[in-house]
Structures are given as structure tokens and as C-alpha cells.
Scaffold this active site. Structure first.
Site, PDB file in Angstrom:
ATOM      1  N   SER A  73      -9.872  -6.300  23.433  1.00 35.22           N
ATOM      2  CA  SER A  73      -8.555  -5.792  23.845  1.00 35.22           C
ATOM      3  C   SER A  73      -8.738  -5.226  25.255  1.00 35.22           C
ATOM      4  CB  SER A  73      -8.129  -4.671  22.894  1.00 35.22           C
ATOM      5  OG  SER A  73      -7.036  -3.941  23.418  1.00 35.22           O
ATOM      6  N   TYR A 133      -9.855   2.957  18.164  1.00 32.64           N
ATOM      7  CA  TYR A 133      -9.636   1.526  18.456  1.00 32.64           C
ATOM      8  C   TYR A 133     -10.393   1.150  19.727  1.00 32.64           C
ATOM      9  CZ  TYR A 133      -6.969  -2.806  19.338  1.00 32.64           C
ATOM     10  OH  TYR A 133      -6.591  -4.112  19.567  1.00 32.64           O
TER      11      TYR A 133
HETATM   12  N1  LIG Z   1      -0.969  -7.709  19.326  1.00 32.09           N
HETATM   13  C1  LIG Z   1      -1.509  -7.014  20.318  1.00 32.09           C
HETATM   14  O1  LIG Z   1      -0.806  -6.421  21.148  1.00 32.09           O
HETATM   15  C2  LIG Z   1      -3.019  -6.987  20.475  1.00 32.09           C
HETATM   16  C3  LIG Z   1      -3.547  -6.584  21.718  1.00 32.09           C
HETATM   17  C4  LIG Z   1      -4.935  -6.594  21.887  1.00 32.09           C
HETATM   18  C5  LIG Z   1      -5.763  -7.003  20.865  1.00 32.09           C
HETATM   19  N2  LIG Z   1      -5.224  -7.375  19.667  1.00 32.09           N
HETATM   20  C6  LIG Z   1      -6.167  -7.825  18.635  1.00 32.09           C
HETATM   21  O2  LIG Z   1      -5.786  -9.106  18.150  1.00 32.09           O
HETATM   22  C7  LIG Z   1      -6.196  -9.246  16.775  1.00 32.09           C
HETATM   23  C8  LIG Z   1      -5.041  -9.580  15.834  1.00 32.09           C
HETATM   24  O3  LIG Z   1      -3.901  -9.401  16.449  1.00 32.09           O
HETATM   25  P1  LIG Z   1      -2.517 -10.209  16.291  1.00 32.09           P
HETATM   26  O4  LIG Z   1      -1.648  -9.488  17.222  1.00 32.09           O
HETATM   27  O5  LIG Z   1      -2.725 -11.666  16.405  1.00 32.09           O
HETATM   28  O6  LIG Z   1      -2.124  -9.760  14.800  1.00 32.09           O
HETATM   29  P2  LIG Z   1      -1.082 -10.183  13.694  1.00 32.09           P
HETATM   30  O7  LIG Z   1      -0.565  -8.921  13.123  1.00 32.09           O
HETATM   31  O8  LIG Z   1      -0.102 -11.210  14.181  1.00 32.09           O
HETATM   32  O9  LIG Z   1      -2.039 -10.909  12.630  1.00 32.09           O
HETATM   33  C9  LIG Z   1      -3.105 -10.246  12.047  1.00 32.09           C
HETATM   34  C10 LIG Z   1      -3.621 -11.111  10.915  1.00 32.09           C
HETATM   35  O10 LIG Z   1      -4.826 -10.521  10.445  1.00 32.09           O
HETATM   36  C11 LIG Z   1      -4.846 -10.631   9.036  1.00 32.09           C
HETATM   37  N3  LIG Z   1      -5.725  -9.608   8.470  1.00 32.09           N
HETATM   38  C12 LIG Z   1      -5.553  -8.275   8.537  1.00 32.09           C
HETATM   39  N4  LIG Z   1      -6.532  -7.659   7.855  1.00 32.09           N
HETATM   40  C13 LIG Z   1      -7.346  -8.620   7.360  1.00 32.09           C
HETATM   41  C14 LIG Z   1      -8.518  -8.604   6.567  1.00 32.09           C
HETATM   42  N5  LIG Z   1      -9.034  -7.457   6.120  1.00 32.09           N
HETATM   43  N6  LIG Z   1      -9.117  -9.778   6.251  1.00 32.09           N
HETATM   44  C15 LIG Z   1      -8.581 -10.958   6.682  1.00 32.09           C
HETATM   45  N7  LIG Z   1      -7.451 -11.038   7.432  1.00 32.09           N
HETATM   46  C16 LIG Z   1      -6.841  -9.873   7.761  1.00 32.09           C
HETATM   47  C17 LIG Z   1      -3.389 -10.410   8.640  1.00 32.09           C
HETATM   48  O11 LIG Z   1      -3.124 -10.879   7.329  1.00 32.09           O
HETATM   49  C18 LIG Z   1      -2.656 -11.188   9.719  1.00 32.09           C
HETATM   50  O12 LIG Z   1      -2.428 -12.533   9.354  1.00 32.09           O
HETATM   51  C19 LIG Z   1      -6.877  -7.941  16.423  1.00 32.09           C
HETATM   52  O13 LIG Z   1      -8.267  -8.081  16.654  1.00 32.09           O
HETATM   53  C20 LIG Z   1      -6.246  -6.974  17.402  1.00 32.09           C
HETATM   54  O14 LIG Z   1      -7.045  -5.827  17.590  1.00 32.09           O
HETATM   55  C21 LIG Z   1      -3.885  -7.371  19.447  1.00 32.09           C
END
Ligand SMILES: NC(=O)c1ccc[n+]([C@@H]2O[C@H](COP(=O)([O-])OP(=O)(O)OC[C@H]3O[C@@H](n4cnc5c(N)ncnc54)[C@H](O)[C@@H]3O)[C@@H](O)[C@H]2O)c1
Length: 256
Positions: free
Chosen positions: A141, A154
Site C-alpha cells: 500500500s 496497517y
Molecule cells: N482498496 C484500497 O483502497 C486499497 C489500497 C491499498 C492497498 N489495498 C490492499 O489491497 C488488498 C485487497 O484490497 P481490495 O481493495 O481489492 O479489497 P476488496 O474488499 O475488494 O476484496 C478483498 C477480498 O479479500 C477477501 N478476503 C478477506 N479476508 C480473507 C481471508 N481471510 N481469506 C481469504 N480471502 C479473504 C474478501 O472475501 C474479498 O473478496 C489488501 O491487501 C489491501 O490492504 C487496498
């Protein structure tokens, strides 16, 4: 096609950036194993990939469990007949509080953001070595590059992910396994609102979101596909001389 004949695993593939990654990897010719705890959504994603002519399998599993991380990777390798690409994308915002730290919630955030990726990579490396190389990507991130007052935990976890990527890049280079971290800024997925204080008033929440937008030079939050495109490039042979990088995909947020 940019991932022709590649065998790829994507975690957290039922939503957001992981879903976009599984879809674009398959569209570019990879056979994909999509892993997520949300079985219903995961099956929709995999069915969609197959309907579009791609190759995909679903593994429904909770990656908070250490044994599950290893076993799901081994199962993926069995389904694919080997492994060339791993995008260990799963993570969570985790707790915001630091005073009176909830150590169980802290451990959960660390386990999902850091340990799950380390276990997946550890299971993937022998198979990539056997294949003569590969590409591992972790999702960190911008909070893994600069401080983030929203959640020191985080940020600690994502700095850890960046360190893990760089260190594994050094360790795995002799095996021609490239290891990189992707550092998204704010991205329009179901996770994005979870970074904000759930106890905040509507007015305070709107103000906090406006402040985030104001800090992004490109003036908008990112779309999941824009991060998946970066992952596609890092996964592909076009990035053959790129390893140990922490790549911001953040509209210029960390350029200031
Ligand atoms: N969205 C943002 O703004 C953002 C910014 C920087 C980094 N991230 C990082 O991106 C990644 C995911 O983000 P996204 O925005 O694509 O999320 P999202 O909410 O669209 O999807 C997350 C997915 O992870 C799955 N998940 C959650 N816990 C789980 C577990 N214990 N085992 C297996 N699957 C699990 C959920 O079911 C979901 O399908 C994370 O590593 C997050 O830290 C997100």
C-alpha cells in the site's frame, strides 16, 4: 497474449483488485487459480472467466489460517501442473486504535497482511525454482511507503510487506524468481470505505474522504483495473529485469 502458457495464482480474487487481476491474467492467456474466503462471489468470478473463454479454478479458503495458506498453494500447483506467477493480494485494514492495543486484532492484521503472503511465497518458491523462474507480487500500500495516521498497525504491516518483497527479491534472484510489491493508493473497491473511522459522523466521514482526494495529484481515486494492469506487467516477461521494486499505483500520492 502477455501471459500465454503461464500458470498463475491470485489471492483475494473474489472482489476488487484481485478479481480484476484474475480476470485480466486469464484474458492474457494464463491458467488461473483464484483463492478467496467468499465462495459464492469466487465462483461467480471463475464462472465469468470460463464464460469468456479463459481457464480458471476456484479455491474457497480462509487465508488467516496458516495451514490453509500452504495447503491452498499446494492444491493450486496440483490443479495448474506447476506455477509461474503468484499475486498474494489478500490483506485487511485491521484495527485503527493504538492506545490499549487489542493484541488479538493486531495479530490478525499482521497474519493476513504479512504472514499469509510469506507462507504463500514459501510454498510457491520451490515450484517456481523447478520451473526455472517466476514472478511473485505482494500487495502492500502507499501506507507501506509513507506514514498513514489512519492506522499505524496497517502501515507497520504494509512496510513489512515491502521489506519482505525486497528481501525475497535478493534471496530468489539466483533462481530467476522476481519478487515485487505493488503499493496502491486509494482504490475504488469495497475495502476503501473501511479505512475510515466507522464511528465518525457523516460530515466528518465526507471531510476525511475529501481530504484523501485532495492529496491525490491526479484528482481521483483509482480503479481496480488500474492496479491489475500493473500486476499484469510485473507478472509478464515484459518486466523481466524488474525485481525488488515497491511500485506505487497511486495517482501521484507519494510523489509529494
Ligand atoms: N482498496 C484500497 O483502497 C486499497 C489500497 C491499498 C492497498 N489495498 C490492499 O489491497 C488488498 C485487497 O484490497 P481490495 O481493495 O481489492 O479489497 P476488496 O474488499 O475488494 O476484496 C478483498 C477480498 O479479500 C477477501 N478476503 C478477506 N479476508 C480473507 C481471508 N481471510 N481469506 C481469504 N480471502 C479473504 C474478501 O472475501 C474479498 O473478496 C489488501 O491487501 C489491501 O490492504 C487496498
Amino acid at each position: 497474449m502477455r501471459l500465454q502458457n503461464k500458470r498463475a495464482v491470485v489471492t483475494a480474487a473474489a472482489s476488487g483488485m484481485g478479481q480484476a487481476g484474475a480476470e485480466i491474467f486469464a484474458r492474457e492467456g494464463a491458467a488461473v487459480v483464484a483463492i478467496d474466503v467468499d465462495g459464492a462471489r469466487l465462483r461467480q468470478v471463475v464462472d465469468g472467466i470460463k464464460a469468456a473463454g479463459g481457464k480458471a479454478h476456484a479455491i474457497e479458503i480462509d487465508l488467516l489460517d496458516a495451514d490453509n495458506c500452504r495447503q491452498s498453494l499446494e492444491e493450486a500447483v496440483r490443479l495448474l501442473g506447476g506455477l509461474d506467477v503468484l499475486w498474494a493480494h489478500v490483506g485487511m485494514p485491521g484495527l485503527r486504535e493504538v492506545e490499549n492495543l487489542d493484541v488479538a486484532a493486531y495479530a490478525e492484521a499482521m497474519d493476513l497482511n504479512v504472514r499469509s503472503g510469506l507462507l504463500a511465497a514459501g510454498a510457491a518458491i520451490p515450484h517456481m525454482r523447478a520451473a526455472g523462474g517466476g514472478s511473485i507480487m505482494f500487495t502492500a500500500s502507499t501506507a507501506g511507503l509513507v506514514g498513514a495516521s489512519v492506522s499505524p498497525v496497517y502501515s507497520a504491516a504494509k512496510f513489512g510487506v515491502v521489506g519482505m518483497a525486497k528481501s525475497l527479491a535478493l534471496r530468489c534472484a539466483p533462481d530467476r524468481i522476481r519478487v515485487n510489491a505493488i503499493c496502491p493508493g486509494p482504490i475504488d473497491t469495497p475495502m476503501f470505505p473501511k479505512f475510515f473511522d466507522p464511528k465518525a459522523s457523516a460530515e466528518a466521514a465526507a471531510k476525511a474522504q475529501a481530504a484523501v482526494l485532495a492529496a491525490i495529484p491526479l484528482g481521483r481515486i483509482g480503479q481496480p483495473q488500474e492496479v491489475a494492469n500493473a500486476a499484469l506487467w510485473l507478472a509478464s516477461d515484459e518486466a523481466s529485469f524488474v525485481t525488488g521494486v515497491a511500485l506505487p499505483v497511486d495517482g501521484g500520492f507519494t510523489a509529494r
